[in-house]
Design a protein around this motif. Structure first.
Motif, PDB file in Angstrom:
ATOM      1  N   MET A   1       0.867  -1.076   0.024  1.00 37.34           N
ATOM      2  CA  MET A   1       0.039   0.034  -0.058  1.00 37.34           C
ATOM      3  C   MET A   1       0.943   1.127   0.084  1.00 37.34           C
ATOM      4  O   MET A   1       1.960   1.402   0.716  1.00 37.34           O
ATOM      5  N   THR A   2       0.272   2.456  -0.699  1.00 36.41           N
ATOM      6  CA  THR A   2       1.171   3.419  -0.621  1.00 36.41           C
ATOM      7  C   THR A   2       0.587   4.585   0.276  1.00 36.41           C
ATOM      8  O   THR A   2      -0.710   4.345   0.632  1.00 36.41           O
ATOM      9  N   LEU A   3       1.387   5.641   0.417  1.00 44.11           N
ATOM     10  CA  LEU A   3       0.817   6.624   1.357  1.00 44.11           C
ATOM     11  C   LEU A   3      -0.591   7.120   0.699  1.00 44.11           C
ATOM     12  O   LEU A   3      -0.649   7.374  -0.567  1.00 44.11           O
ATOM     13  N   ALA A   4      -1.470   7.241   1.520  1.00 42.75           N
ATOM     14  CA  ALA A   4      -2.994   7.739   0.845  1.00 42.75           C
ATOM     15  C   ALA A   4      -2.884   9.270   0.994  1.00 42.75           C
ATOM     16  O   ALA A   4      -3.541  10.118   1.634  1.00 42.75           O
ATOM     17  N   LEU A   5      -2.213   9.743  -0.171  1.00 44.69           N
ATOM     18  CA  LEU A   5      -2.005  11.269  -0.278  1.00 44.69           C
ATOM     19  C   LEU A   5      -3.507  11.711  -0.816  1.00 44.69           C
ATOM     20  O   LEU A   5      -4.029  11.209  -1.760  1.00 44.69           O
ATOM     21  N   PRO A   6      -3.810  12.955  -0.339  1.00 47.87           N
ATOM     22  CA  PRO A   6      -4.959  13.589  -0.952  1.00 47.87           C
ATOM     23  C   PRO A   6      -4.934  14.029  -2.152  1.00 47.87           C
ATOM     24  O   PRO A   6      -3.864  14.166  -2.851  1.00 47.87           O
ATOM     25  N   PRO A   7      -5.994  13.834  -2.951  1.00 48.76           N
ATOM     26  CA  PRO A   7      -6.078  14.313  -4.453  1.00 48.76           C
ATOM     27  C   PRO A   7      -5.911  15.923  -4.575  1.00 48.76           C
ATOM     28  O   PRO A   7      -6.397  16.638  -3.386  1.00 48.76           O
ATOM     29  N   CYS A   8      -5.124  15.994  -5.513  1.00 47.60           N
ATOM     30  CA  CYS A   8      -4.748  17.654  -5.580  1.00 47.60           C
ATOM     31  C   CYS A   8      -4.824  18.091  -6.975  1.00 47.60           C
ATOM     32  O   CYS A   8      -4.679  17.204  -8.172  1.00 47.60           O
ATOM     33  N   CYS A   9      -5.202  19.177  -7.122  1.00 42.41           N
ATOM     34  CA  CYS A   9      -5.302  19.957  -8.619  1.00 42.41           C
ATOM     35  C   CYS A   9      -3.865  20.057  -9.296  1.00 42.41           C
ATOM     36  O   CYS A   9      -2.957  20.520  -8.451  1.00 42.41           O
ATOM     37  N   GLU A  63      -6.262  11.971   8.878  1.00 43.01           N
ATOM     38  CA  GLU A  63      -5.581  11.051   8.394  1.00 43.01           C
ATOM     39  C   GLU A  63      -4.521  11.344   7.057  1.00 43.01           C
ATOM     40  O   GLU A  63      -3.194  10.984   6.849  1.00 43.01           O
ATOM     41  N   ASP A  64      -5.035  11.938   6.205  1.00 47.07           N
ATOM     42  CA  ASP A  64      -4.718  12.579   5.081  1.00 47.07           C
ATOM     43  C   ASP A  64      -3.727  13.549   5.251  1.00 47.07           C
ATOM     44  O   ASP A  64      -2.654  13.866   4.466  1.00 47.07           O
ATOM     45  N   ILE A  65      -3.971  14.399   6.269  1.00 49.47           N
ATOM     46  CA  ILE A  65      -2.920  15.549   6.743  1.00 49.47           C
ATOM     47  C   ILE A  65      -1.367  14.691   7.185  1.00 49.47           C
ATOM     48  O   ILE A  65      -0.373  15.174   6.735  1.00 49.47           O
ATOM     49  N   ALA A  70       3.990  12.789   6.568  1.00 47.02           N
ATOM     50  CA  ALA A  70       5.005  11.675   6.795  1.00 47.02           C
ATOM     51  C   ALA A  70       5.461  11.638   5.263  1.00 47.02           C
ATOM     52  O   ALA A  70       6.802  11.138   5.332  1.00 47.02           O
ATOM     53  N   SER A  71       4.687  11.630   4.284  1.00 46.13           N
ATOM     54  CA  SER A  71       5.521  11.585   2.898  1.00 46.13           C
ATOM     55  C   SER A  71       6.579  12.450   2.791  1.00 46.13           C
ATOM     56  O   SER A  71       7.599  12.493   2.223  1.00 46.13           O
ATOM     57  N   HIS A 130      -1.631   1.717   8.262  1.00 41.22           N
ATOM     58  CA  HIS A 130      -1.256   1.487   7.228  1.00 41.22           C
ATOM     59  C   HIS A 130      -0.229   2.782   6.752  1.00 41.22           C
ATOM     60  O   HIS A 130       0.895   2.151   5.894  1.00 41.22           O
ATOM     61  N   ILE A 131      -0.395   3.868   7.027  1.00 37.66           N
ATOM     62  CA  ILE A 131       0.593   4.976   6.614  1.00 37.66           C
ATOM     63  C   ILE A 131       1.886   4.431   7.462  1.00 37.66           C
ATOM     64  O   ILE A 131       2.956   4.517   6.809  1.00 37.66           O
ATOM     65  N   TYR A 132       1.913   4.172   8.645  1.00 36.46           N
ATOM     66  CA  TYR A 132       3.293   3.838   9.381  1.00 36.46           C
ATOM     67  C   TYR A 132       4.009   2.523   8.534  1.00 36.46           C
ATOM     68  O   TYR A 132       5.133   2.619   8.249  1.00 36.46           O
ATOM     69  N   ARG A 133       3.295   1.540   8.291  1.00 39.24           N
ATOM     70  CA  ARG A 133       3.783   0.429   7.519  1.00 39.24           C
ATOM     71  C   ARG A 133       4.187   0.754   6.205  1.00 39.24           C
ATOM     72  O   ARG A 133       5.274  -0.043   6.023  1.00 39.24           O
ATOM     73  N   ASP A 134       3.710   1.563   5.560  1.00 34.70           N
ATOM     74  CA  ASP A 134       4.181   1.914   4.333  1.00 34.70           C
ATOM     75  C   ASP A 134       5.652   2.827   4.523  1.00 34.70           C
ATOM     76  O   ASP A 134       6.520   2.536   3.590  1.00 34.70           O
TER      77      ASP A 134
END
Length: 211
Positions: A1-9, A63-65, A70-71, A130-134
């Protein structure tokens, strides 16, 4: 799984980028000071001066923040391009210097607190877990590649896995000590860790060369 980054324009304006930067910096400070679990969107909005509605347009959840923070941290600290370049040119000293960064004890204490907050929240929040495991998988992958380039893999993947765990355990341990005792002599601690890792590397590389 990859970091769940928020969608951005893809056409974000400089003003939008500045707002996002301010929001992440504010959230980072609040998470480090108050804890991730104790910091809500309303607090982030009040401290940043950005309305809650606007925050949710940039980030679907708290969590997205944390995923975005983290990314950024992993990207800046891990320096994957540097270790890949060192591996490509077979520069063993540069690879070992990169490994030594894991116990260098040179991060600000605030950054150490931020990382421990992610770890603590991961124990109770599946999305943060999930974020930490990634993050952990990404770090471990780079460490495995570095050790393989040094020839440590010649004694077997299990042995290399143990050495990866040792490097990470020492790094996390020094981080915890700095949070509890900010006055600790980081230079001596880092030197001791470096000597221990160098001894382990030397022993494993000698074994692999005679196998």
């Amino acid at each position: 799984m990859t970091l769940a980054l928020p969608p951005c324009c893809s056409r974000r304006t400089p003003r939008a980028d500045e707002r996002r930067r301010h929001l992440l910096d504010t959230a980072r400070t609040l998470f480090a000071d108050n804890g991730f679990h104790q910091t809500g969107m309303a607090q982030i909005a009040a401290a940043s001066g950005i309305k809650v509605g606007q925050i949710y347009r940039d980030f679907a959840s708290k969590e997205d923040i944390i995923a975005a923070i983290a990314s950024e941290d992993v990207e800046a600290w891990l320096q994957e391009d540097c270790v890949r370049a060192a591996i490509a040119r077979d520069d063993h000293q540069a690879i070992r210097d990169w490994i030594n960064r894991f116990h260098a004890c040179d991060e600000p204490v605030e950054e150490c607190r931020m990382m421990t907050e992610i770890m603590a929240e991961a124990a109770r929040n599946p999305r943060v877990a999930h974020i930490y495991r990634d993050i952990d998988n990404r770090v471990r992958s780079s460490l495995h590649a570095a050790l393989e380039a040094l020839g440590v893999d010649c004694v077997g993947i299990v042995d290399r896995e143990v050495l990866v765990d040792l490097v990470l355990a020492l790094g996390l341990g020094s981080m915890m000590r700095r949070i509890i005792h900010p006055e600790i002599d980081c230079q001596k601690l880092a030197e001791s860790f470096r000597a221990l890792i160098d001894t382990q590397l030397a022993a494993r590389m000698e074994t692999s060369s005679t196998a």
